[in-house]
Motif scaffolding. Sequence first.
Motif, PDB file in Angstrom:
ATOM      1  N   UNK A 678       0.849  -1.208   0.000  1.00 31.35           N
ATOM      2  CA  UNK A 678       0.000   0.000   0.000  1.00 31.35           C
ATOM      3  C   UNK A 678       0.873   1.242   0.000  1.00 31.35           C
ATOM      4  N   UNK A 679       0.558   2.211  -0.845  1.00 31.96           N
ATOM      5  CA  UNK A 679       1.371   3.430  -0.890  1.00 31.96           C
ATOM      6  C   UNK A 679       1.261   4.201   0.422  1.00 31.96           C
ATOM      7  N   UNK A 680       2.313   4.946   0.706  1.00 33.47           N
ATOM      8  CA  UNK A 680       2.352   5.727   1.964  1.00 33.47           C
ATOM      9  C   UNK A 680       1.458   6.946   1.884  1.00 33.47           C
ATOM     10  N   UNK A 681       1.106   7.404   0.697  1.00 31.40           N
ATOM     11  CA  UNK A 681       0.206   8.549   0.562  1.00 31.40           C
ATOM     12  C   UNK A 681      -0.668   8.360  -0.673  1.00 31.40           C
ATOM     13  N   UNK A 682      -1.798   9.092  -0.666  1.00 29.06           N
ATOM     14  CA  UNK A 682      -2.733   9.023  -1.801  1.00 29.06           C
ATOM     15  C   UNK A 682      -2.244   9.939  -2.908  1.00 29.06           C
ATOM     16  N   UNK A 683      -1.996   9.351  -4.071  1.00 27.36           N
ATOM     17  CA  UNK A 683      -1.547  10.161  -5.198  1.00 27.36           C
ATOM     18  C   UNK A 683      -2.719  10.756  -5.969  1.00 27.36           C
ATOM     19  N   UNK A 684      -2.366  11.502  -6.991  1.00 30.56           N
ATOM     20  CA  UNK A 684      -3.400  12.151  -7.803  1.00 30.56           C
ATOM     21  C   UNK A 684      -4.298  11.121  -8.477  1.00 30.56           C
ATOM     22  N   UNK A 685      -3.682  10.016  -8.916  1.00 24.81           N
ATOM     23  CA  UNK A 685      -4.477   8.999  -9.605  1.00 24.81           C
ATOM     24  C   UNK A 685      -5.591   8.450  -8.748  1.00 24.81           C
TER      25      UNK A 685
END
Length: 725
Positions: A678-685
């Motif tokens: 799971x990514x550490x932050x929510x990206x634009x996508x």
Amino acid sequence: MPTGQSMPDTTSTSTEFEALMAAAPGALDAIPQAVYLCDSEGRLVRYNAEAVRLWGRAPTLQEGRERFCGSYRLFLLDGTALPHDECPMAQAVYDGTPVRNAEVVMERPDGERLTVLVNIRPLRDHENRIQGTINCLQDISDRKEMEAVLLRQKDELEDFFENSAVALHIVSKDGIILRANQAELDLLGYTSEEYIGRHIAEFHADDHVIQDILERLSCGTPLDRYPARLRSKDGGIKHVVITSNSRFHAGKFVNTRCFTMDVTELRKAEAAQRESDERLMATYQAAMVGIAETDERGGFVRVNDAMCRMLGRPRETLIGATMTDIAQELDPIEDAGLHARHDLRNDTVSSRAVRPDGTVACLDVSSSFVTDEQGNFRYGVKVLQDVTERQRMHEELKASEARLRELLEALPAAVYTTDADGRITFYNQAAIELAGRTPQLGSDQWCVSWRLYWPDGRPMRHDECPMAIALKEGKAVRGGEAVLERPDGTRVPFIPYPTPLRDADGRLVGAINMLVDITPRKEAEARQKVLIDELNHRVKNTLATVQSLARQTARHAQDLPGFAATFEARILALASAHDLLTRRHWSGAALHSLVGDIVAPYADDNGRVRLEGPALDIAPGAALSLTMAINELATNAAKYGALSRPVGSISVRWTIDGEPDGHLSIEWQEYDGPAVVAPSRRGFGTRLMERCVTRDLDGSFDLHYEPHGVRCSIDIPLARLARHE
């Protein structure tokens, strides 16, 4: 004591108080009025049934708890509360003074109030000491109410006389002015002191007229709009009509009551009309327009030269003819009826006349008639004007106006009007559609909307809206924006154009407002921002996608020609998905084709991409949002997920809930890809996908980073997918 004189014997004679107390229980009930007794301390000791009815209660006589009066409450006539120990009975007990015809207000336990007449007499013993008091009560509520009605009627009559817009005066049998209202004084310019008390004949300009008026009224003959002339204080003459009748008492003439109406301006207008008619006759033959004098049936009895030239006929053939004999559009029966009823008051109609040479003259025919002093028909007048050229221009103008009217009717702008106080007086259908409600004429004020907000979302009171400002400041308001809320909760941004309306004298009489819905503009601005953000993001992702396609194709290619063919096909499939984004602005898309075009660059013959679900057509706006979300999933899968590995695959399945409020459920599942972290932050996508689904499509979006592959669940209402925007 003198010798031989003895004390009076009082033992054998009862006092009044003692006799009343010793009387049988029904003795007081035989009295037809409310009666009660108090002892010397003011305690109620006896009362009759009529008193109970009047009080609306039966007081308790034990232990002397009830004093002075058995009523629930007492008040003075002006409504001031009156304590029982200050009432008339208390005063009579204290000082022994009788009370005659005093008036008080009694309140019963049920709240009803009665006005009663009080008569109280102290009862004394043989030594003249007060043993008690007796009070007789009489309900005079009806009489007081009648007095109030009579007083109100008198006030209304006084107000009618004094403040009537019609001049009124009363004259005695001797001709002396007894009374006059302000309208009468204003009519002639006199003060009350200068007018009242003088003989009415002093103010009449014609002696024989006032003598006739007085003689008729003294005989009881009423006057109805009797014409007369009165002298005003400034020396001028007022033409009036008088309506009057006489008042007799016991068969004797007492006075007259007169209504006077000023018709000076009417007389001037009649004189001006006669002068105008005379001028018309003087210029009859020299006029450049056709003029004809007609009889009662409309036949020409005289025509001028201009009319002969206009119609191309000699005078001899026109005399005796009617306008319907030479005009094409006039109804002969209707025209004859108008003449018979003398119903031609400067009426103008358009017609066409064919001249003997075959040419056609377009005519404006104006008709009127002249009467004598008694209103009898004298002759009719018809005026003909050749408007052939004007008619041609009128037809061109009419066509132009029709085009303009069609354009205005096609404008989707809400329009409404108000009076000077801001109350809604008119609205069009577009206003109803914009506001989402039907305004209430005469009660809704300032704006047709349910609620208003400033552009930043703060509530706006209706009396602060641009329309209210335009009315309060008396000038048009431009350049502002606002947001209205419909009763269903939806909000619509708009631009108002309120403009005050004034009458011929420049007085503010109301305003008109046009509300322009700027929702598409606001949505376009929001959509443009999203597209710009998406463009920046997609440029980066596209390069990464092409790089991934090239790497995967090279890994499996046997030779250079095979690589070129496979790589070119995938690049074309990717371009096709981007074309689909553009095309969806104009047409809808089938869900299977939409998803297929998006994942086509990553599909091959090994079944790496599996699509499964029923057929479903999606509206353009919804298709665009859904494409952006799924394309983001596909791009991420190619860059980081299952499609970044040769053995990885994805599955896209969707189902439809068939209930009345159905939903489309889409399940995106990746298999055999790299280990998922799971990514550490929510990206634009991620934000873009969630916004497209939750905000644009009113759906739900869940993205799960499961160890064996990314899984995404999308749920969207079917009604939202079918909405055209």
